[in-house]
Write an enzyme that holds these catalytic residues in place. Structure first.
Site, PDB file in Angstrom:
ATOM      1  N   HIS A 181      61.577  14.799  11.676  1.00  0.00           N
ATOM      2  CA  HIS A 181      60.838  13.455  11.500  1.00  0.00           C
ATOM      3  C   HIS A 181      61.920  12.640  11.958  1.00  0.00           C
ATOM      4  CE1 HIS A 181      59.167   9.869   9.244  1.00  0.00           C
ATOM      5  NE2 HIS A 181      58.215  10.316   9.775  1.00  0.00           N
ATOM      6  N   ASP A 201      53.244  14.850  -0.356  1.00  0.00           N
ATOM      7  CA  ASP A 201      53.696  13.354  -0.184  1.00  0.00           C
ATOM      8  C   ASP A 201      54.402  13.112   1.170  1.00  0.00           C
ATOM      9  OD1 ASP A 201      54.398  10.721  -0.631  1.00  0.00           O
ATOM     10  OD2 ASP A 201      55.677  11.258  -2.184  1.00  0.00           O
ATOM     11  N   LEU A 202      53.718  12.618   2.133  1.00  0.00           N
ATOM     12  CA  LEU A 202      53.916  12.695   3.730  1.00  0.00           C
ATOM     13  C   LEU A 202      55.399  12.296   3.861  1.00  0.00           C
ATOM     14  CD1 LEU A 202      52.477  12.526   6.479  1.00  0.00           C
ATOM     15  CD2 LEU A 202      52.348  10.182   6.121  1.00  0.00           C
ATOM     16  N   ASP A 203      56.105  13.116   4.598  1.00  0.00           N
ATOM     17  CA  ASP A 203      57.660  12.841   5.100  1.00  0.00           C
ATOM     18  C   ASP A 203      58.230  12.613   3.812  1.00  0.00           C
ATOM     19  OD1 ASP A 203      56.600  13.239   7.712  1.00  0.00           O
ATOM     20  OD2 ASP A 203      55.935  11.274   7.916  1.00  0.00           O
ATOM     21  N   GLN A 204      57.919  12.937   2.599  1.00  0.00           N
ATOM     22  CA  GLN A 204      58.953  12.678   1.480  1.00  0.00           C
ATOM     23  C   GLN A 204      59.454  13.956   0.846  1.00  0.00           C
ATOM     24  OE1 GLN A 204      59.669   9.578   0.337  1.00  0.00           O
ATOM     25  NE2 GLN A 204      59.042   9.151   2.593  1.00  0.00           N
TER      26      GLN A 204
END
Lengths: 278, 278, 278, 278
Positions: free
Chosen positions: B186, B220-223
């Site tokens: 990312h 948890d998107l991109d977390q």
């Protein structure tokens, strides 16, 4: 006499470099460094010219104004003649590094004073023979506190104000008096953390790099134009406290770099971006 | 036989290293690398032991289970025997770099296949003789699309799934099937930018560094837990497109690093943090 | 038409920028990027001007020649129209990375061919549809070997030759035919190690960083003008073999950077130094 | 009481970690950090154990000596209780940074004194309230000069001596008195430059990075075991003087890092290599 720097900021049009260098040539001045940049997104032209020579600089400015479009923003500075005030609160790492580099001639400016809302850094300023003004924020409202600081600054008339971990938010009134003349240092993380205790959050998220950003101060808190950024690697063995220490190390590096760029007149502000001629 | 790696994850208590190394010693195995870490914030102990030797590894696991507290999480892997599937969409930089490094022996795993929702990267996979599965997301709903991908993955039974710029969001159902086994790359910025076209936002903000973060995929998107991060310097001469290119360069570096850490079994996941024994 | 780049190299004298930009202005061309530098140690001036416009470029060159001192060295190139040949031996990391970046449009040039004194990299070149010429050095003397390579290069007429881990020393005759047109990648250490197996020496010395240098090839082995350098951190856990791997990673990065700088015509050679307008 | 650190250095054999941790466990001590490494090239084992606890540490040492092979080298230190003397000549950047970090608690040791062969840095030491001993080398021979320094050091009994740009070569007699207890900072270049004025040579060669190496002092000038290294990027716009400034910046960073590693007892010396547990 040290070298002079000319800053020109202008909507782009054909022939600007030619017109500017013609004026410099006609005045018998010698360009020792010349950097220009056209921001293609805004069609704006900026140029930094460092020159030496004995001609009257005023004549140069007048002739440049005649040669360039009316919208052109032209200014001239002599490197090494700038002055600054440093504001700090309790943390010594950024202030100490600036004073140390000032002491051994790495900061091309006069440090007029340190202003702080605490008294803890006085001995550090004393050690470097720099005047220290303790202006407590206790028992006074924000306006009165800032007024007292403004009185001191009004006497000293610095070109720039460097916030070296000054932990109070400046009012828009204060900021607007020194447009593009206040810089700040701020920790930075990937991802960003909002709210209190960002290093604790960074620790809990297990980040692998810790960063810092030096920027101009605008009304939009910590969102002003960026001057310099850097990061240091960290890992799982770092406690939140050790991440804070790593943060201090990178803050110190980035602020010192930004201060030098500022004092060597290498920065142009363009909307919310900077153009930095390193 | 290559070297074996033992992963132990356990609430901390006195004597854990002693108990573990006693079992290894008793089995006549030779430790060639041993790293442990106690997370003082959670009082959790993790240990990675790389060893060589001819004894029955099962016996080791059984004896470790007896010696350690019941809550201990123990697993063993043989380095170089892992397998993975790479998922990508249109951008070739991460996929190409992984395939290239795979080709010349730098990736200690078997790449079973590339799965993509576009067909544009097929020739790249073909160039490296890696099977390519084109699973279009058009004219099917998300569940049907993922089902088709899951069927392929079900056949291949990879240990890990690497998202090398796979541009579709995976459903919680998909993610939960491969807990701690999917990694993603990312872009990362200081400050962070939300919303569309982050490189354009980064350009407009005049950032001085461009970063990338490799992380485990969670709901948890991109977390998810961060594995590796790095940055590259940029400046005002970079257009938004050139910042995007710099972003690709750092994404490629960081993903390759994360994949190697994963396959060498150097990563422990601890809540939302990773412990990475480099 | 892509953008044109003008390279001017000249003994410094007052008014050069003015004279050059006057010619460009008179021809109705639009400067989109302009960088100049005066090397104060040699009083030499260099300038790189990127411009767009429809005027006849020949006219520009003629008028520049009239306007500038006779000693001025002026050349013009169209970005994206360059061609190159890559020479390699056995190691795939640099060649593979260049071919991969070429494949996805990051290398602004045509790669005419790969020439190697071994056949092991043929499948890699094939994978990217780049012609591969295997010219064995066995059973022929150095002159005959180079003659065969020169015949191929003579057909292809590349602007540049990139040595991507080509492990044979080129003769002065070969090098002199392509003055300032051959670049090489070389591992670099602090301190430097002479003699065989430098990574083994670096390991035994316990170095903490491993570097690479891309440079122009001159008769003085590995001592030509430096284009780009970088380092990666290593530590005591790295075996000599792992240091070699880290070395490959940094060689790959630095060579790709140097190739792009070269093809975007950003490099001036000045005695044994380079001026690189990044 | 702060944490204790145990250093063990031993020819490798099976079961060492087990035997060591058994002793620690039996004494009721709590390991908070444990790092070990087997140097496969020499079959040597090193281990650094940080522990807390109230048991008599002497007992631990005695029991370890009984449990381990006779060749084992065992030592124990309490972090934060070390002392050091800094030696400098004229340049303030390394000394100033160390004193500043000492002032705000980042250096876990007592700085007993600064010793210099010039008097120019006295005011800097005074600013931080550190005793300054000016020992001129003029009109005395080398032995007499060192004797005077040794007398001061003999009084202060520091654990370590840090050469912070001390520009005189120490005699083998001096060095041998403080085996593995003197560290130095040294500029480093790629390629290396021998002879006078290396920054001028680096400038003339057009290097793109400037480095520094911190190392233990041995009889072999600047060739002792390396502790830490780093580099900063430079380019063609840097004069030889500016490269010297960049060199100072990186020297300051690397020496401060090395001093902290030393004082936290993170370094093992192994032949001419170091093992650094960061």
């Amino acid at each position: 006499m040290g070298s002079q720097v000319l800053h020109i900021d202008c909507p782009d049009e054909k022939g600007l470099v030619y017109k500017i260098t013609e004026v410099i040539y006609d005045h018998g001045l010698n360009i020792i460094n010349n950097q220009e940049f056209v921001d293609s997104s805004t069609q704006h032209f900026v140029m930094r010219t460092e020159f030496e020579g004995s001609e009257t600089p005023n004549g140069v400015l007048e002739d440049l104004e005649k040669a360039l479009p009316e919208a052109a923003n032209i200014r001239k500075a002599e490197i090494g003649k700038r002055s600054m005030v440093i504001m700090a609160t309790k943390e010594p790492h950024c202030l100490g590094d600036l004073l140390l580099q000032y002491r051994y001639g790495e900061i091309p400016a006069r440090v007029e004073a340190v202003i702080s809302n605490h008294n803890g850094l006085k001995s550090l300023a004393d050690a470097f023979d720099v005047p220290y003004h303790y202006v407590s924020h206790q028992n006074v409202d924000r306006t009165a506190h800032e007024k007292e600081i403004l009185d001191i600054i009004g006497q000293l008339k610095p070109d720039y104000i460097v916030l070296a971990k000054y932990m109070r938010i400046l009012t828009p009134e204060f900021v607007s008096r020194f447009k593009n003349r206040i810089i700040n240092i701020h920790h930075s993380f990937l991802p960003a953390f909002v709210g209190a205790n960002p290093y604790k959050q960074a620790f809990e998220r297990g980040v692998k790099i810790i960063g810092a950003t030096a920027h101009f101060v605008t009304d939009d808190l910590d969102q002003g134009p960026i001057i310099a950024q850097d990061v240091l690697p960290v890992n799982h063995t770092f406690t939140a406290e050790q991440m804070t220490k790593a943060g201090r190390d990178v803050e110190k590096l980035v602020l010192a770099k930004a201060v030098k760029l500022l004092l060597e007149e290498r920065i142009f502000i363009h909307g919310n971006r900077t153009i930095v001629f390193e």
